[in-house]
Each structure stands twice: as C-alpha cells, then as structure tokens.
Design a protein around this motif. Structure first.
Motif, PDB file in Angstrom:
ATOM      1  N   LYS A 288       0.826  -1.206   0.000  1.00 56.14           N
ATOM      2  CA  LYS A 288       0.000   0.000   0.000  1.00 56.14           C
ATOM      3  C   LYS A 288       0.860   1.256   0.000  1.00 56.14           C
ATOM      4  O   LYS A 288       0.360   2.356   0.229  1.00 56.14           O
ATOM      5  CB  LYS A 288      -0.940  -0.005   1.217  1.00 56.14           C
ATOM      6  CG  LYS A 288      -1.962  -1.119   1.197  1.00 56.14           C
ATOM      7  CD  LYS A 288      -3.001  -0.977   2.294  1.00 56.14           C
ATOM      8  CE  LYS A 288      -2.390  -1.227   3.666  1.00 56.14           C
ATOM      9  NZ  LYS A 288      -3.407  -1.157   4.758  1.00 56.14           N
ATOM     10  N   ASP A 289       2.156   1.077  -0.288  1.00 56.87           N
ATOM     11  CA  ASP A 289       3.074   2.215  -0.310  1.00 56.87           C
ATOM     12  C   ASP A 289       2.682   3.208  -1.404  1.00 56.87           C
ATOM     13  O   ASP A 289       2.256   2.808  -2.496  1.00 56.87           O
ATOM     14  CB  ASP A 289       4.507   1.755  -0.560  1.00 56.87           C
ATOM     15  CG  ASP A 289       5.079   0.965   0.605  1.00 56.87           C
ATOM     16  OD1 ASP A 289       4.433   0.947   1.678  1.00 56.87           O
ATOM     17  OD2 ASP A 289       6.160   0.359   0.441  1.00 56.87           O
ATOM     18  N   GLU A 290       2.859   4.462  -1.117  1.00 55.92           N
ATOM     19  CA  GLU A 290       2.594   5.490  -2.125  1.00 55.92           C
ATOM     20  C   GLU A 290       3.555   5.318  -3.301  1.00 55.92           C
ATOM     21  O   GLU A 290       4.767   5.169  -3.119  1.00 55.92           O
ATOM     22  CB  GLU A 290       2.770   6.881  -1.513  1.00 55.92           C
ATOM     23  CG  GLU A 290       2.431   8.018  -2.460  1.00 55.92           C
ATOM     24  CD  GLU A 290       2.578   9.379  -1.825  1.00 55.92           C
ATOM     25  OE1 GLU A 290       2.427  10.393  -2.539  1.00 55.92           O
ATOM     26  OE2 GLU A 290       2.859   9.430  -0.598  1.00 55.92           O
ATOM     27  N   GLY A 291       3.001   5.305  -4.505  1.00 53.85           N
ATOM     28  CA  GLY A 291       3.815   5.142  -5.700  1.00 53.85           C
ATOM     29  C   GLY A 291       4.105   3.707  -6.073  1.00 53.85           C
ATOM     30  O   GLY A 291       4.774   3.445  -7.076  1.00 53.85           O
ATOM     31  N   ALA A 292       3.615   2.752  -5.281  1.00 58.70           N
ATOM     32  CA  ALA A 292       3.842   1.334  -5.598  1.00 58.70           C
ATOM     33  C   ALA A 292       3.049   0.937  -6.841  1.00 58.70           C
ATOM     34  O   ALA A 292       1.970   1.486  -7.119  1.00 58.70           O
ATOM     35  CB  ALA A 292       3.448   0.459  -4.420  1.00 58.70           C
ATOM     36  N   PHE A 293       3.567  -0.028  -7.589  1.00 59.59           N
ATOM     37  CA  PHE A 293       2.877  -0.526  -8.780  1.00 59.59           C
ATOM     38  C   PHE A 293       3.531  -1.836  -9.191  1.00 59.59           C
ATOM     39  O   PHE A 293       4.640  -2.174  -8.764  1.00 59.59           O
ATOM     40  CB  PHE A 293       2.970   0.480  -9.936  1.00 59.59           C
ATOM     41  CG  PHE A 293       4.344   0.573 -10.533  1.00 59.59           C
ATOM     42  CD1 PHE A 293       4.702  -0.197 -11.637  1.00 59.59           C
ATOM     43  CD2 PHE A 293       5.308   1.415  -9.981  1.00 59.59           C
ATOM     44  CE1 PHE A 293       5.977  -0.131 -12.170  1.00 59.59           C
ATOM     45  CE2 PHE A 293       6.577   1.493 -10.511  1.00 59.59           C
ATOM     46  CZ  PHE A 293       6.918   0.721 -11.616  1.00 59.59           C
ATOM     47  N   ALA A 294       2.853  -2.550 -10.041  1.00 63.98           N
ATOM     48  CA  ALA A 294       3.419  -3.765 -10.628  1.00 63.98           C
ATOM     49  C   ALA A 294       2.756  -4.012 -11.972  1.00 63.98           C
ATOM     50  O   ALA A 294       1.581  -3.665 -12.183  1.00 63.98           O
ATOM     51  CB  ALA A 294       3.224  -4.975  -9.718  1.00 63.98           C
ATOM     52  N   ARG A 295       3.534  -4.629 -12.878  1.00 61.50           N
ATOM     53  CA  ARG A 295       3.038  -4.977 -14.203  1.00 61.50           C
ATOM     54  C   ARG A 295       3.449  -6.421 -14.488  1.00 61.50           C
ATOM     55  O   ARG A 295       4.633  -6.736 -14.539  1.00 61.50           O
ATOM     56  CB  ARG A 295       3.610  -4.015 -15.246  1.00 61.50           C
ATOM     57  CG  ARG A 295       2.984  -4.142 -16.602  1.00 61.50           C
ATOM     58  CD  ARG A 295       3.250  -2.942 -17.520  1.00 61.50           C
ATOM     59  NE  ARG A 295       4.442  -2.198 -17.188  1.00 61.50           N
ATOM     60  CZ  ARG A 295       4.455  -0.941 -16.733  1.00 61.50           C
ATOM     61  NH1 ARG A 295       3.324  -0.287 -16.569  1.00 61.50           N
ATOM     62  NH2 ARG A 295       5.583  -0.315 -16.471  1.00 61.50           N
ATOM     63  N   VAL A 296       2.450  -7.281 -14.649  1.00 65.26           N
ATOM     64  CA  VAL A 296       2.673  -8.710 -14.883  1.00 65.26           C
ATOM     65  C   VAL A 296       2.159  -9.070 -16.273  1.00 65.26           C
ATOM     66  O   VAL A 296       1.063  -8.657 -16.664  1.00 65.26           O
ATOM     67  CB  VAL A 296       1.950  -9.576 -13.823  1.00 65.26           C
ATOM     68  CG1 VAL A 296       2.085 -11.063 -14.148  1.00 65.26           C
ATOM     69  CG2 VAL A 296       2.508  -9.285 -12.432  1.00 65.26           C
ATOM     70  N   LYS A 297       2.960  -9.839 -17.011  1.00 63.99           N
ATOM     71  CA  LYS A 297       2.584 -10.274 -18.353  1.00 63.99           C
ATOM     72  C   LYS A 297       2.243 -11.766 -18.364  1.00 63.99           C
ATOM     73  O   LYS A 297       3.005 -12.575 -17.839  1.00 63.99           O
ATOM     74  CB  LYS A 297       3.728 -10.013 -19.339  1.00 63.99           C
ATOM     75  CG  LYS A 297       4.008  -8.554 -19.598  1.00 63.99           C
ATOM     76  CD  LYS A 297       5.072  -8.379 -20.666  1.00 63.99           C
ATOM     77  CE  LYS A 297       5.209  -6.929 -21.108  1.00 63.99           C
ATOM     78  NZ  LYS A 297       6.152  -6.784 -22.244  1.00 63.99           N
TER      79      LYS A 297
END
Length: 305
Positions: A288-297
């Motif tokens: 839940k960190d600010e600026g966190a993200f992930a991209r999974v293919k």
C-alpha cells in the motif's frame, strides 16, 4: 553509381563505333552502317515497406472475470471482458503487448475487496459465468498452467522489490456452509498463494490449527494458519517462466518451468476437501506504499477440470 555506369557504357559504345569505322575503310566488302545502341536507364524498384508481425495472446477469457483497483472495486464479467482491448475502463489495467504477444495486468494501491487491504488486476475463474456458486473441490480436481513474467515492479524504501501474487487457489463456502456458520459471505481462505518475491517464486499455503477440529469448526477462516512457505531455487527475475498447479484429492503440486516440483500432501489437505475452490491469476500487489505498482505479463493461461 548510375551516372558512372551510363558514362562507362557510352564511352565503350563510342570506342566500339570508332573501331568498326576504321575496320570498314580497309575492307572490300560493304557493310551496313552500325547505329549506336544507347543503354536504357533502369529505374529503381519501389521498396515494399517492411511488414511487422503483431502478436496477440491466445488466452480464452470466456470463463474469467477481472477485478480492478478502482471503484468498490470494479469487476468485469463475460462478455464485456472479451472486448478489453476496446474498453476505456479496462485498458489502463488490462491490455495487449503486441510486440511479445502478452496480456498485461497493471495495478497500484487503490480499491480492495471486502476481505483484503490490497489492490489487484486479477482474473477469477468462473466455471459458469452466470453462477458464482458453481466451483470445484479437490476431489473433483483442477489444473491451471500459465506462462508469465514480471515486467516491472516498484521498490520498498530499503531498495528491495515489492512482491505480488501471480496465482492462487481460493476457497469458497457453499451457500449451505455459509448459513451453517452464520458467515456474512461465502469467503473462505486461499489455500494457495504464489508470489513473485525478489525475483523468485514463493509458495504459501495453509495449515489447520486444531487437528481435532470438527467439520463445522474448520469452515471458519480463523481455523487456518499460514505455513512457513517454500521458495523455488530457480531465479526467474524478469524473464518469462511457466507455472503449473495441479490440485487433486488431498494434495497440491506446483511445477516451475516443467521441471522443479513442490508437493503439499498431508491430513490438512485432505480436510480442505470440504471447501469449494476457484483459480485466480494476474497481479495482486502486496503493498500500500505510495507510488507502488506492478506490471505482470501473461503469455499463456489455461485451466482444466
């Protein structure tokens, strides 16, 4: 090049004419006049523009819904999910990468489901798209196999990568079980979570806290605890890898890259047989960190029962 070539040919032709003229003057035989043959300039052929191959993922979404990190949260079912490439709602979170033929799932901290504090762009298996109560048991068995890759993920303040769940087997109470224990919904614990964790594949499951629990008692979420987990030795990093989950009566097997296998087979797995289950696949970010993200293919995904 072309001017040089034409000049060379003209020069040769003129030289040839001069030579023939001298020869004719010294001969008794009459010869027909020779006409200079000017070379015909060849026009350059028009080049055909290079054709590019655009790849599309061969994933059948007819039996999946997707949960997004927006709304309350937002869920999209068939047939709407089938047109994700044209949906303004879905495109930010679920889209094709036509250069490598993958289906991309993007998420960040946002809306979460009632029984979680984390957000996701994640598929949920639907055996019957019109009936969420139709699921499967371990006795009936299930198999899910996918080829996927972690494309990009944010880091924690200490520099370590965040982690995200890429596959699950989630439990579900039947309507009768829900009524029996007075539950507010049909939620049951996930019996399997598979994480991308610092470049490795990490497996987490559950154990029954009280081995003497009655059938009714083990229906409660708090009857189950988290096990210590298992990390595969293979470093997958940000490269594609294959995961296969095989669930059958009293056991689970997780196979990485069709070679490394991890099995869970015990009495707790046998008792888990009272629950219904469904598969999940995608990108369930554990931050839940600010600026966190992930991209999974995902390149391939299939389910069998």
């Amino acid at each position: 090049m072309k001017k040089g070539f034409l000049h060379s040919v003209k020069l040769t032709g003129l030289t040839l004419i001069g030579f023939l003229s001298v020869s004719c003057q010294g001969d008794d035989d009459s010869t027909a006049p020779i006409k200079e043959q000017l070379p015909v300039e060849t026009l350059p052929t028009e080049e055909t523009p290079e054709e590019k191959d655009y790849l599309l993922p061969g994933i059948d979404l007819n039996h999946w819904k997707v949960t997004l990190p927006i709304g309350d949260p937002t869920e999209v079912y068939p047939p709407e999910i089938l047109n994700y490439g044209e949906s303004d709602l879905l495109k930010p979170f679920m889209y094709n990468d036509s250069l490598d033929g993958s289906l991309v799932f993007y998420t960040y901290p946002g809306a979460s489901t009632a029984n979680s504090s984390y957000s996701r762009s994640e598929l949920r298996e639907l055996m019957d798209p019109n009936d969420l109560s139709k699921n499967w048991t371990f006795e009936q068995g299930g198999r899910m196999k996918g080829t996927l890759a972690l494309d990009e993920i944010s880091k924690e303040s200490d520099g370590d990568y965040h982690r995200t769940i890429v596959m699950q087997i989630h439990g579900r109470l039947s309507n009768e079980q829900k009524d029996l224990i007075g539950a507010k919904d049909n939620n049951a614990p996930p019996i399997l979570k598979i994480y991308w964790y610092k470049g490795y594949v990490r497996v987490k499951s559950k154990y029954l806290k009280d081995k003497d629990a009655t059938t009714e008692e083990l229906l409660h979420t708090d009857a189950w605890g988290d096990d210590d987990g298992y990390n595969f030795d293979t470093y997958v990093g940000f490269e594609p890898f294959t995961l296969e989950i095989i669930a059958s009566s009293g056991k689970m097997e997780i196979i990485l890259n069709e070679s490394d296998s991890y099995k869970i087979e015990n009495d707790d797995m046998k008792k888990w047989g009272v629950f219904e289950n469904y598969f999940k696949a995608g990108n369930y970010l554990s931050s839940k960190d600010e600026g966190a993200f992930a991209r999974v293919k995902y390149y391939e995904l299939e389910v069998q029962h």
